[in-house]
Design a protein around this motif. Sequence first.
Motif, short mmCIF file in Angstrom:
data_model
loop_
_atom_site.label_atom_id
_atom_site.label_comp_id
_atom_site.label_asym_id
_atom_site.label_seq_id
_atom_site.Cartn_x
_atom_site.Cartn_y
_atom_site.Cartn_z
N GLY A 1 0.84 -1.21 0.00
CA GLY A 1 0.00 0.00 0.00
C GLY A 1 0.87 1.25 0.00
O GLY A 1 0.62 2.21 -0.75
N ALA A 2 1.93 1.23 0.83
CA ALA A 2 2.82 2.40 0.92
C ALA A 2 3.57 2.60 -0.41
O ALA A 2 3.71 3.73 -0.88
CB ALA A 2 3.82 2.20 2.06
N LEU A 3 4.02 1.51 -1.01
CA LEU A 3 4.74 1.62 -2.29
C LEU A 3 3.84 2.22 -3.37
O LEU A 3 4.25 3.10 -4.14
CB LEU A 3 5.27 0.25 -2.74
N LYS A 4 2.59 1.75 -3.43
CA LYS A 4 1.66 2.28 -4.44
C LYS A 4 1.49 3.78 -4.27
O LYS A 4 1.51 4.52 -5.24
CB LYS A 4 0.28 1.60 -4.36
N LEU A 5 1.32 4.22 -3.03
CA LEU A 5 1.09 5.66 -2.79
C LEU A 5 2.33 6.47 -3.19
O LEU A 5 2.22 7.49 -3.87
CB LEU A 5 0.71 5.91 -1.34
N LYS A 6 3.52 5.99 -2.78
CA LYS A 6 4.77 6.69 -3.11
C LYS A 6 4.92 6.82 -4.63
O LYS A 6 5.21 7.89 -5.14
CB LYS A 6 5.99 5.86 -2.65
N GLU A 7 4.74 5.69 -5.31
CA GLU A 7 5.04 5.63 -6.75
C GLU A 7 4.23 6.61 -7.57
O GLU A 7 4.76 7.25 -8.47
CB GLU A 7 4.67 4.24 -7.30
N ILE A 8 2.93 6.69 -7.29
CA ILE A 8 2.11 7.47 -8.22
C ILE A 8 1.62 8.79 -7.64
O ILE A 8 1.21 9.66 -8.39
CB ILE A 8 0.92 6.63 -8.78
N SER A 9 1.67 8.94 -6.29
CA SER A 9 1.19 10.21 -5.69
C SER A 9 2.33 11.07 -5.20
O SER A 9 2.11 12.22 -4.79
CB SER A 9 0.31 9.95 -4.47
N TYR A 10 3.54 10.51 -5.16
CA TYR A 10 4.73 11.20 -4.66
C TYR A 10 4.52 11.69 -3.22
O TYR A 10 5.05 12.73 -2.81
CB TYR A 10 5.13 12.38 -5.57
N ILE A 11 3.73 10.95 -2.46
CA ILE A 11 3.57 11.25 -1.03
C ILE A 11 4.46 10.27 -0.27
O ILE A 11 4.46 9.07 -0.57
CB ILE A 11 2.10 11.07 -0.58
N HIS A 12 5.20 10.80 0.70
CA HIS A 12 6.06 9.90 1.45
C HIS A 12 5.22 8.91 2.27
O HIS A 12 4.29 9.30 2.98
CB HIS A 12 6.98 10.70 2.40
N ALA A 13 5.53 7.64 2.15
CA ALA A 13 4.75 6.62 2.86
C ALA A 13 5.67 5.47 3.28
O ALA A 13 6.58 5.10 2.54
CB ALA A 13 3.65 6.08 1.95
N GLU A 14 5.41 4.95 4.47
CA GLU A 14 6.22 3.83 4.99
C GLU A 14 5.27 2.71 5.41
O GLU A 14 4.20 2.98 5.95
CB GLU A 14 6.95 4.23 6.28
N GLY A 15 5.69 1.49 5.19
CA GLY A 15 4.94 0.35 5.70
C GLY A 15 5.68 -0.25 6.88
O GLY A 15 6.91 -0.33 6.87
#
Length: 598
Positions: A471-485
């Motif tokens: 989920g975190a990778l998907k958000l990072k990749e296309i929204s450029y929002i920093h996310a960690e799992g």
Amino acid sequence: MCGIIGYIGNKEVVPILINGLKRLEYRGYDSAGICVLSQNKLETVKKKGQITELENELIGRGINGTMGIAHTRWATHGDSSVVNAHPHLDCKNKIAIIHNGIIENYGALKKILEAGGHKIISDTDSEIVAHLIEKFYNGNLEEAVIKAIKYIEGTFGLVVICESEECIIAARRGSPLIIGIGDDEMFVTSDASAILEYTRKVIYIKDDEIVTLTKNSYDVKNLNGNLVNSEIQEIKWNLKEIEKAGFKHFMLKEIYEQPHSIENTLRGRIRDNKIKLSFDIDPKLINKIIITACGTSWHSALIGKYLIEKISGIETVVDYASEFRYRNPIIKDNDLLIAISQSGETADTLAALRVAKNCKTLGIVNVVGSSIAREVDFGIYLHAGPEIGVASTKAFTCQVTALILFSLFLRQELGLELDSKLINELSLISEKINSILDKADKIQEISTNFKDAKNFLYLGRGINFPVALEGALKLKEISYIHAEGYPAAEMKHGPIALIDENMFIVFIINRGEIFEKVISNMQEVRARGGNIITITDCPEDEMIKKLSNFIISVPQTQEELSPLINVIPLQLMSYFVADAKGLNVDKPRNLAKSVTVE
Ligand code: M6R
């Protein structure tokens, strides 16, 4: 998956077919071919690679006519090569077919046909159909096709021509086919984009219908040979909309394809509560399993570890391919290395596979005939169809499905009883995913709240920890929002320091043993002012209601299958956030679909 076009009319057929194939190029393909009735003979030309190469190959060949069929192939059975490209012919080169779908019983049919003297030259399941029609042909192509398809198990969008009849026969089961109606000309295609510049009047063929086209007539019949009523519809979409089947982006289309692509991964592999995989691996001889992969495929590898160890009891370790290849890993002769890759071309995964020289290897790959698929000892193809969006979605759920099948296979081969409830639940999974997709509007509404967010944490436990990473990778990749799992319980060992009212935290929480533990983690976040988005199969729970800012409910399933369910809202959420930010979802900055360099 593959692309089909056929034409019968008064115009020169070759340019119409080539033009149609070019319109189908966006779907991804590895080879293409054409067959035309030219001077009363079937002339067939096939080529690996781009359509322009096929076009060049046709120059000066003197092939012309007003009836023909053409196909772009995306390999499912058999590598990408000229012999495996469509159209396929019968022994006498008098019948030609193009086929989309999978013939599940092709092995059994091949044996019967070969025993009857038929020469089958390709590795494809599709060629069998040409020979089956040849077997039944007695001067009436329509009758022969009806007889042949009664023997076929699996899916097909099938188009057939023969040398001695001026007609095209098309039939469908589970793979789309559309008839295009023009003035003194008829078209058949798998995808309306191929014929849109000639006609907007179409008939969508239904399962188990068979159509006979002449240049000025179309007969739609059922398998008993009785005419059926079919409605002519007018296509209103423009070309770009059609390529994406009406979806705004390929990523969204691929998210919606998942119920179907999972069914394709499962197709023919479970029969009578037994797992059928076409290789001979004896799990009693396996010391340990090593899984290696990158990115999203690495997340499915982590789920694979959980599944294999729980279901079969065989020790499994997981390594990033980029790390594995450089750290002199300990690989015993009786270990099994699994390489997971959508593309089958990821440089690090390929290199990691080549490190494992002394043990047997298994590939879980989507692209047939890719480098990894060719180099492994055994393989499980995903049959997910081409994945065009850079952010991997359907490949992930199909990889997890393949890993469930493989874990069950290991257990079965160890002589242990299979959990019939789990197998039954697997057959319901596509329906359950559909029920989440039906609620996409609600997920979109929730997602608009996050478009200005700067930081996200995704927390899950057990088999759903890798889902949090995904989920975190998907958000990072296309929204450029920093996310960690993170594993939810790890939060208190550091990440909790980040939590304040600007932090968004996604919790994945299902009923089960650790439910209460995750509730405690949610309380810790809430106490520090964090905003909680909860993905759960128990939305009615009072604590969940109290602690969550947003709740996305998902259907219940068995724990082993829960990643297939829980990842869907996460994919949708990242898609809707990126779209709300106006970003290029299918081609995010700095990323390539297939990373073929170190
Ligand atoms: O083709 P592969 O599965 O080997 O690709 C591995 C990764 O490059 C890939 O999963 C990447 O992380 C995706 N962009 C994730 O959405």
